[in-house]
Design a protein around this motif. Sequence first.
Motif, PDB file in Angstrom:
ATOM      1  N   GLU A 167       1.084  -1.324   0.022  1.00  0.00           N
ATOM      2  CA  GLU A 167       0.060  -0.010   0.140  1.00  0.00           C
ATOM      3  C   GLU A 167       0.666   1.289   0.036  1.00  0.00           C
ATOM      4  OE1 GLU A 167      -3.968  -1.637   2.254  1.00  0.00           O
ATOM      5  OE2 GLU A 167      -2.413  -0.590   3.537  1.00  0.00           O
ATOM      6  N   GLY A 168       1.968   1.109   0.730  1.00  0.00           N
ATOM      7  CA  GLY A 168       2.913   2.400   0.828  1.00  0.00           C
ATOM      8  C   GLY A 168       3.489   2.586  -0.520  1.00  0.00           C
ATOM      9  N   GLU A 169       3.558   1.620  -1.363  1.00  0.00           N
ATOM     10  CA  GLU A 169       4.340   1.768  -2.786  1.00  0.00           C
ATOM     11  C   GLU A 169       3.356   2.425  -3.761  1.00  0.00           C
ATOM     12  OE1 GLU A 169       7.175   1.260  -3.874  1.00  0.00           O
ATOM     13  OE2 GLU A 169       8.093   0.434  -2.444  1.00  0.00           O
ATOM     14  N   VAL A 170       2.090   1.896  -3.316  1.00  0.00           N
ATOM     15  CA  VAL A 170       0.973   2.684  -4.194  1.00  0.00           C
ATOM     16  C   VAL A 170       0.816   4.018  -3.926  1.00  0.00           C
ATOM     17  CG1 VAL A 170      -1.480   2.373  -4.868  1.00  0.00           C
ATOM     18  CG2 VAL A 170      -0.143   0.350  -4.797  1.00  0.00           C
ATOM     19  N   GLN A 172       3.156   5.974  -2.499  1.00  0.00           N
ATOM     20  CA  GLN A 172       4.069   6.614  -3.176  1.00  0.00           C
ATOM     21  C   GLN A 172       4.117   6.986  -4.623  1.00  0.00           C
ATOM     22  OE1 GLN A 172       8.207   4.990  -3.522  1.00  0.00           O
ATOM     23  NE2 GLN A 172       8.573   7.045  -2.157  1.00  0.00           N
ATOM     24  N   LEU A 173       3.458   6.028  -5.283  1.00  0.00           N
ATOM     25  CA  LEU A 173       3.240   6.100  -6.489  1.00  0.00           C
ATOM     26  C   LEU A 173       2.264   7.209  -6.954  1.00  0.00           C
ATOM     27  CD1 LEU A 173       4.288   4.817  -9.595  1.00  0.00           C
ATOM     28  CD2 LEU A 173       2.103   3.358  -9.307  1.00  0.00           C
ATOM     29  N   ALA A 174       1.285   7.060  -6.380  1.00  0.00           N
ATOM     30  CA  ALA A 174      -0.051   8.193  -6.568  1.00  0.00           C
ATOM     31  C   ALA A 174       0.376   9.607  -6.178  1.00  0.00           C
ATOM     32  CB  ALA A 174      -1.179   7.876  -5.657  1.00  0.00           C
ATOM     33  N   ALA A 175       1.525   9.559  -5.204  1.00  0.00           N
ATOM     34  CA  ALA A 175       1.958  10.987  -4.807  1.00  0.00           C
ATOM     35  C   ALA A 175       3.387  11.521  -5.620  1.00  0.00           C
ATOM     36  CB  ALA A 175       2.362  11.092  -3.461  1.00  0.00           C
ATOM     37  N   ALA A 176       3.752  10.645  -6.566  1.00  0.00           N
ATOM     38  CA  ALA A 176       4.802  11.027  -7.185  1.00  0.00           C
ATOM     39  C   ALA A 176       4.776  12.029  -8.061  1.00  0.00           C
ATOM     40  CB  ALA A 176       5.345   9.782  -8.392  1.00  0.00           C
ATOM     41  N   LYS A 177       5.790  12.973  -8.052  1.00  0.00           N
ATOM     42  CA  LYS A 177       6.103  14.252  -8.735  1.00  0.00           C
ATOM     43  C   LYS A 177       4.984  15.162  -8.253  1.00  0.00           C
ATOM     44  CE  LYS A 177       7.935  11.881 -12.556  1.00  0.00           C
ATOM     45  NZ  LYS A 177       8.345  10.820 -11.877  1.00  0.00           N
ATOM     46  N   ARG A 188       2.789   9.419   6.067  1.00  0.00           N
ATOM     47  CA  ARG A 188       2.101   8.270   5.917  1.00  0.00           C
ATOM     48  C   ARG A 188       2.828   7.412   5.012  1.00  0.00           C
ATOM     49  NH1 ARG A 188      -2.241  11.997   6.490  1.00  0.00           N
ATOM     50  NH2 ARG A 188      -2.508  12.116   4.227  1.00  0.00           N
ATOM     51  N   VAL A 189       3.260   7.911   3.850  1.00  0.00           N
ATOM     52  CA  VAL A 189       3.803   6.965   2.911  1.00  0.00           C
ATOM     53  C   VAL A 189       5.057   6.180   3.582  1.00  0.00           C
ATOM     54  CG1 VAL A 189       5.334   6.963   0.715  1.00  0.00           C
ATOM     55  CG2 VAL A 189       3.280   8.440   1.079  1.00  0.00           C
ATOM     56  N   ILE A 190       5.899   6.819   4.392  1.00  0.00           N
ATOM     57  CA  ILE A 190       7.172   6.307   4.961  1.00  0.00           C
ATOM     58  C   ILE A 190       6.763   5.179   5.891  1.00  0.00           C
ATOM     59  CG2 ILE A 190       8.778   7.927   4.056  1.00  0.00           C
ATOM     60  CD1 ILE A 190       8.939   8.994   6.873  1.00  0.00           C
ATOM     61  N   GLN A 191       5.787   5.537   6.837  1.00  0.00           N
ATOM     62  CA  GLN A 191       5.113   4.503   7.693  1.00  0.00           C
ATOM     63  C   GLN A 191       4.806   3.378   6.921  1.00  0.00           C
ATOM     64  OE1 GLN A 191       2.753   5.896  11.117  1.00  0.00           O
ATOM     65  NE2 GLN A 191       3.232   7.998  10.638  1.00  0.00           N
ATOM     66  N   ALA A 192       4.059   3.395   6.116  1.00  0.00           N
ATOM     67  CA  ALA A 192       3.731   2.248   5.179  1.00  0.00           C
ATOM     68  C   ALA A 192       4.902   1.560   4.623  1.00  0.00           C
ATOM     69  CB  ALA A 192       2.552   2.618   4.361  1.00  0.00           C
ATOM     70  N   LYS A 193       5.561   2.324   3.850  1.00  0.00           N
ATOM     71  CA  LYS A 193       6.758   1.730   3.002  1.00  0.00           C
ATOM     72  C   LYS A 193       7.926   1.461   3.691  1.00  0.00           C
ATOM     73  CE  LYS A 193       9.049   3.036  -1.414  1.00  0.00           C
ATOM     74  NZ  LYS A 193      10.669   2.967  -0.782  1.00  0.00           N
ATOM     75  N   THR A 194       8.519   2.159   4.686  1.00  0.00           N
ATOM     76  CA  THR A 194       9.516   1.511   5.205  1.00  0.00           C
ATOM     77  C   THR A 194       9.619   1.263   6.935  1.00  0.00           C
ATOM     78  OG1 THR A 194      10.798   3.455   3.845  1.00  0.00           O
ATOM     79  CG2 THR A 194      12.031   2.523   5.954  1.00  0.00           C
ATOM     80  N   ALA A 195       8.680   1.838   7.647  1.00  0.00           N
ATOM     81  CA  ALA A 195       8.586   1.477   8.912  1.00  0.00           C
ATOM     82  C   ALA A 195       7.764   0.399   9.357  1.00  0.00           C
ATOM     83  CB  ALA A 195       8.000   2.774   9.597  1.00  0.00           C
ATOM     84  N   ALA A 196       6.938  -0.214   8.231  1.00  0.00           N
ATOM     85  CA  ALA A 196       6.163  -1.510   8.452  1.00  0.00           C
ATOM     86  C   ALA A 196       7.029  -2.271   8.762  1.00  0.00           C
ATOM     87  CB  ALA A 196       5.105  -1.454   7.524  1.00  0.00           C
ATOM     88  N   LEU A 197       8.142  -2.639   8.011  1.00  0.00           N
ATOM     89  CA  LEU A 197       8.760  -3.943   8.201  1.00  0.00           C
ATOM     90  C   LEU A 197       9.844  -3.845   9.288  1.00  0.00           C
ATOM     91  CD1 LEU A 197       9.376  -6.649   6.879  1.00  0.00           C
ATOM     92  CD2 LEU A 197      11.223  -5.633   5.570  1.00  0.00           C
TER      93      LEU A 197
END
Length: 347
Positions: A167-170, A172-177, A188-197
């Motif tokens: 979900e974090g990857e998606v 980030q993709l939606a917020a790209a640029k 919220r993006v980095i909590q999902a993309k990085t911090a979750a693991l």
Amino acid sequence: MSNFEEWILGVVVPLEEERGRDQNAVKQLQALVARDMEAVNEFIRERMASDVPMVPELASHLINSGGKRLRPMLTIAASRMCGYNGDDHIKLAATVEFMHTATLLHDDVVDESDMRRGTKTARMLWGNQASVLVGDFLLGRAFKLMVETKSLRALEILSNAASVIAEGEVMQLAAAKDTGTTEDAYLRVIQAKTAALFSAATEVGAVIAGRNGTEAAALESYGRNLGIAFQLVDDALDYGGRAASLGKNVGDDFREGKITLPVVLAFRRGSADERAFWQRTLQEGERSESDLEKAIDMMQKHDALADTILRARHYGAIAIDALAIFPESDYRQALTDLVEFCINRNH
């Protein structure tokens, strides 16, 4: 000493002394978990085996490319700190590393990255399709290992992390640029993309030791806040680090049009002309060779890098406080010192 290095320190300790102490923190943790990590590495080699030659070849390229194995070390240290004496923490640590490696393979395809840890990415050597498929293979291996521990709660934590990371990857993709991204949205993006693991890696250490209450929640908090701090430092280093120690080119985030916290802060604090610069270079993708230097100058002008590190220190302090409920031990000290390493690192 550069301004960026002074900002990272935030204290009067000389830079080399501070770095030496941080490196000792990593060595201390590595020494504590060395025997267990030998078992983890052997387990990883065994479970990468496949009748399809490209699978272990490609997976080995990334797994053996010089990473510190930070996330599986967190699982080992957390379980030992909680008094665990069995063997299932080895499987869970290997699971965490397989999940991390799979996300790296997928990330490099999505981000079109050419370098990772100083070497060519798997997608550059084997192609995008092979990278995605081997990433899927590693996720499959990870789920098989989760089941083998027979811990339904550990399975729940790690499988939930897998979906949150996606979900974090998606997100980030939606917020790209999108230069209009707010700080809250980026967090919220980095909590999902990085911090979750990170949080899953530490929480399962408590769960496998039978600590399902306050201590598991404390380790989840420790891992989550450490993960946020870790990513924020990465964001700052992309504009203020050194290519030789980063294992990638300085400014890769800028060239890829990524919206990270330093960009968010510089954009919000900038003039109309400066905001137009960010929109041109990141949103519209029109960049010249001199634009990276201009971007860094603007970040320095508005203290965007310094404040990103300050944010990282804030989350690092929360991580350290989360460990306070545990009795003093070498493992607790090592996990505490690790926070400072992650914030003060230059690579």
